[in-house]
Design an enzyme around this catalytic site. Structure first.
Site, PDB file in Angstrom:
ATOM      1  N   VAL A 149      15.954  -7.505  -2.559  1.00  0.00           N
ATOM      2  CA  VAL A 149      16.834  -6.486  -1.983  1.00  0.00           C
ATOM      3  C   VAL A 149      17.504  -7.087  -0.754  1.00  0.00           C
ATOM      4  CG1 VAL A 149      16.940  -4.214  -0.912  1.00  0.00           C
ATOM      5  CG2 VAL A 149      15.359  -4.635  -2.807  1.00  0.00           C
TER       6      VAL A 149
ATOM      7  N   ALA B 144      -3.302  -0.285   6.549  1.00  0.00           N
ATOM      8  CA  ALA B 144      -3.200   0.081   5.145  1.00  0.00           C
ATOM      9  C   ALA B 144      -3.428   1.576   4.896  1.00  0.00           C
ATOM     10  CB  ALA B 144      -4.177  -0.762   4.318  1.00  0.00           C
TER      11      ALA B 144
ATOM     12  N   PHE C 104       0.819  -1.212   0.000  1.00  0.00           N
ATOM     13  CA  PHE C 104       0.000   0.000   0.000  1.00  0.00           C
ATOM     14  C   PHE C 104       0.852   1.261   0.000  1.00  0.00           C
ATOM     15  CE2 PHE C 104      -3.150  -3.045   1.616  1.00  0.00           C
ATOM     16  CZ  PHE C 104      -4.180  -2.747   0.744  1.00  0.00           C
ATOM     17  N   GLY C 105       1.895   1.289   0.833  1.00  0.00           N
ATOM     18  CA  GLY C 105       2.737   2.480   0.925  1.00  0.00           C
ATOM     19  C   GLY C 105       3.521   2.714  -0.348  1.00  0.00           C
TER      20      GLY C 105
ATOM     21  N   GLU D  52     -10.878 -12.409  12.060  1.00  0.00           N
ATOM     22  CA  GLU D  52     -11.444 -12.734  10.744  1.00  0.00           C
ATOM     23  C   GLU D  52     -11.306 -14.218  10.432  1.00  0.00           C
ATOM     24  OE1 GLU D  52     -10.323  -8.464   8.627  1.00  0.00           O
ATOM     25  OE2 GLU D  52      -9.018 -10.191   8.411  1.00  0.00           O
TER      26      GLU D  52
END
Lengths: 450, 450
Positions: free
Chosen positions: A92, A327, A27-28, A183
């Protein structure tokens, strides 16, 4: 107009005077990339996966409601119109802030500006050996492994003739009572009592036990205490056994220990802790206890105004509280960082970040959820409808939205779940877990009395 | 009325006087199971997978158009209304026709009647070492592996700076020009020239070479020569290089050999040969060269009128030709065998099987296909529309049908493919193939001139 002239469709990365590297397209990262669409720069996006994942719905993949591709969009597709952007599928390994390069397992990417959005992973609180017995839920691979274990448990129970062992296979333990644990627990009970209820000859899936264990005194501890209470009640209405204030002290292939009490269970799922990406350590700046990077008010790191950290990997306090690892916070940070980089490219100083809490919601099961928006506290069916609406709204891509709506409608009306596939581990044994464990040695001789 | 009285929801398998075992829930097995719905018997279905797979559309999973669950239905779900049927997720290791038991890896299932529908697997013509470099397409796992390799090849090419190596990553070789090879080849070109065309910064995916190699003189050798010619032309229109009358003599991680010619290619897919399930050997009856069981006219095996073989594992000649190993033949055999078992249970003799060829069709790509129905020979868009219609018609389950229609419509209108995920091998290296092969050592320095 682009800095590399009118004719070239794409810039020449090697000669680019402004290179921006974005690590991670969650999201970021995605918000940052999209915010840099018109940047006079060359953007290199680096991710291990080729897709952006809509993690808030990942539990639905784990519980066989949705397909992985319903909640994942190819990064290339999402940013295909951004001709200043290249996507690199790569690992990375470190960031060299002095040389200003991102170090890959197989190369390097130089940068003038860096957006680090590498996110978080599971934390087993110093017990890495628990991971094999209690998988967590962060990636598509995780979700498919959980789906495999859950569906397989019912299959093994169907063939098991020993009543005690059958009970163990029909017991599911969730460790952690945050949104993911809640959930999963609620949805597992939905699966057992509705989706699978009539599909077996020898077991009654609706008798499956789902036990949710939370270390703190209440589930959804980040929410208003009233909503925690409501969530607990809604979970219990679905048949989930909620046990709070208890810490798991041991996990193996046959169950968990809570203090001195042993709960036999062949399926244990982990939703208890996250740890920041280990990349944070390679920056050489102060971290918090969870490994997150202590960022400046503008989300840059001390001494390196060209390096920004967004999302779950960033620690920034606001009004005396750390900004939560959710998020919307990551998205806001990503957008803000894109703006700050555009400002820097224009020679302007960066601006501090401020998180705007638009509310939060957690779903529990069919028709069950909680939500808090401003001063509003909402529970039950209305909260569930809000949850549906918001999640569809934010899901990336029209196609995904349409398919998710259709499948949800189908599931709601038919009580069925479409993605009930046991896949993976094609060449291994059918059943995970301890190597001395086998499938039941005989087939079913006795049917359950009806 | 059932033989175990009115009240019991399910029979008691242990005491059942008529036990029928069905091995495999492919087209043949599923048709047999459904034909036994009202049998006064206890049916045990044994499969390694929990789902029935609609194999004719598997290549669409491999090429990222459809999700696995769109073409797979849980066996339990399909036969849930059959209370005389149990489903066992298990590995069959042998059949003991003298003791009349199916031997599992972890138990046994006794039977009075047996339907063996274990199907076929890949055959590498005595070169099992080719499998790792050239995966075939039989299961969901196979399809996801092919999807992973194909999508990854474009990702690696995007990062590769050496032009020759980049070309190798953008070359795809299909070995085998039957329906699967033709479908994969045409669809790969569609993916390259339409779906991916605009998504990369440094490569032009539409330049990807797709080479189809067939040992016999023409592709789709089982079809009318005119249709083979048409298929070849349609493939070439899509940009596929079709090479017939050539045999592959060597495959490794970097390409294939055809005689003395080497074709460098990092992605090689196998669609050349099938071998019957090794279970056939355990029956102790004559097999054909491909390992298929030489069955009696009623599909039973010599000396054991209670053992029937259906589908790809059965060899039966009709009008001087072996019945082809296609889905409609398997379905007809399964239905017929169910009838014969019902007759046997009623004390009647079994009837011989006769295959009715309702025609066959193969798809090639967007708007491209061939079909032969009776004396009709159809090519191009009309054949393609027929193909769409028939495959939707036979797809199991309303939900699957609906989702496939929607996704096809979406793909057709948008040129997009929804399931472009690279998943699997989460902990391994990103790239398959030779261990001395690595991802390109540097990132892209030069852009492709536009």
């Amino acid at each position: 107009m682009s800095i590399w002239g009118g004719k070239a469709r794409r810039p020449n990365w090697g000669e680019c005077p402004n290179r921006i590297a974005v690590i991670g397209a969650g999201f970021g990262g995605l918000a940052a990339i999209q915010g840099l669409k018109k940047a006079p720069a060359c953007v290199s996006v680096i991710d291990r996966q080729n897709h952006h994942l809509f993690q808030p719905l990942l539990y639905q993949v784990a519980t066989a409601s949705l397909n992985p591709s319903d909640i994942a969009a190819p990064i290339r597709r999402v940013v295909r119109s951004q001709t200043n952007t290249e996507i690199l599928l790569a690992d990375v390994t470190a960031i060299d802030v002095d040389r200003r390069v991102v170090v890959l397992a197989d190369g390097e990417v130089p940068y003038h500006y860096l957006v680090l959005a590498a996110g978080a992973t599971h934390s087993y609180f110093g017990h890495p050996e628990w991971e094999e017995h209690a998988p967590g839920l962060k990636s598509v691979v995780d979700a498919l492994e959980i789906r495999r274990r859950v569906l397989l448990a019912f299959e093994v129970a169907e063939r098991e003739t020993d009543e005690a062992l059958r009970q163990e296979w029909l017991t599911f333990v969730l460790v952690g009572g945050g949104p993911t644990g809640v959930e999963l627990a609620g949805t597992l009970r939905d699966v057992a009592r509705m989706t699978l209820a009539k599909d077996f000859a020898h077991i009654d899936p609706s008798t499956a036990r789902v036990i949710l264990i939370e270390g703190s005194p209440r589930v959804l501890a980040a929410y208003d205490p009233k909503l925690s209470e409501s969530a607990k009640r809604q979970l219990e209405d679905l048949g989930v056994e909620v046990r709070t204030g208890l810490h798991v002290t041991h996990i193996d292939g046959c169950g968990v220990m809570i203090g001195d009490e042993r709960i036999p269970a062949r399926t244990v799922l982990w939703a208890a802790g996250v740890a920041a990406s280990p990349l944070g350590k390679t920056l050489g700046v102060p971290l918090d206890r969870a490994g997150r990077i202590m960022v400046q008010p503008d989300l840059s790191i001390p001494g390196h105004p060209e390096v920004f950290v967004v999302g779950d990997l960033a620690h920034l306090d606001q009004d005396g509280q750390p900004i939560p690892g959710v998020a919307p916070a990551a998205t806001q940070m990503g957008k803000h960082t894109a703006k700050n980089i555009l400002r820097a490219l224009a020679g302007k100083p960066s601006l501090p970040f401020r998180y705007v809490d638009k509310g939060s919601m957690a779903t529990i099961g069919r028709g069950a959820a909680v939500a808090q928006v401003g001063r509003l506290r909402i529970s039950g069916r209305l909260a569930w409808l809000m949850w549906l609406f918001v999640h569809i709204l934010f899901l990336v891509g029209f196609r995904n939205r349409m398919l998710v709506i259709i499948q949800w409608a189908w599931s709601y009306l038919s009580y069925d779940r479409g993605a009930r596939l046991i896949t993976g581990r094609a060449e291994g044994p059918l059943v995970h877990g301890l190597t001395d464990e086998r499938l039941p040695a005989t087939t079913q001789a006795e049917a359950i009395p009806s």
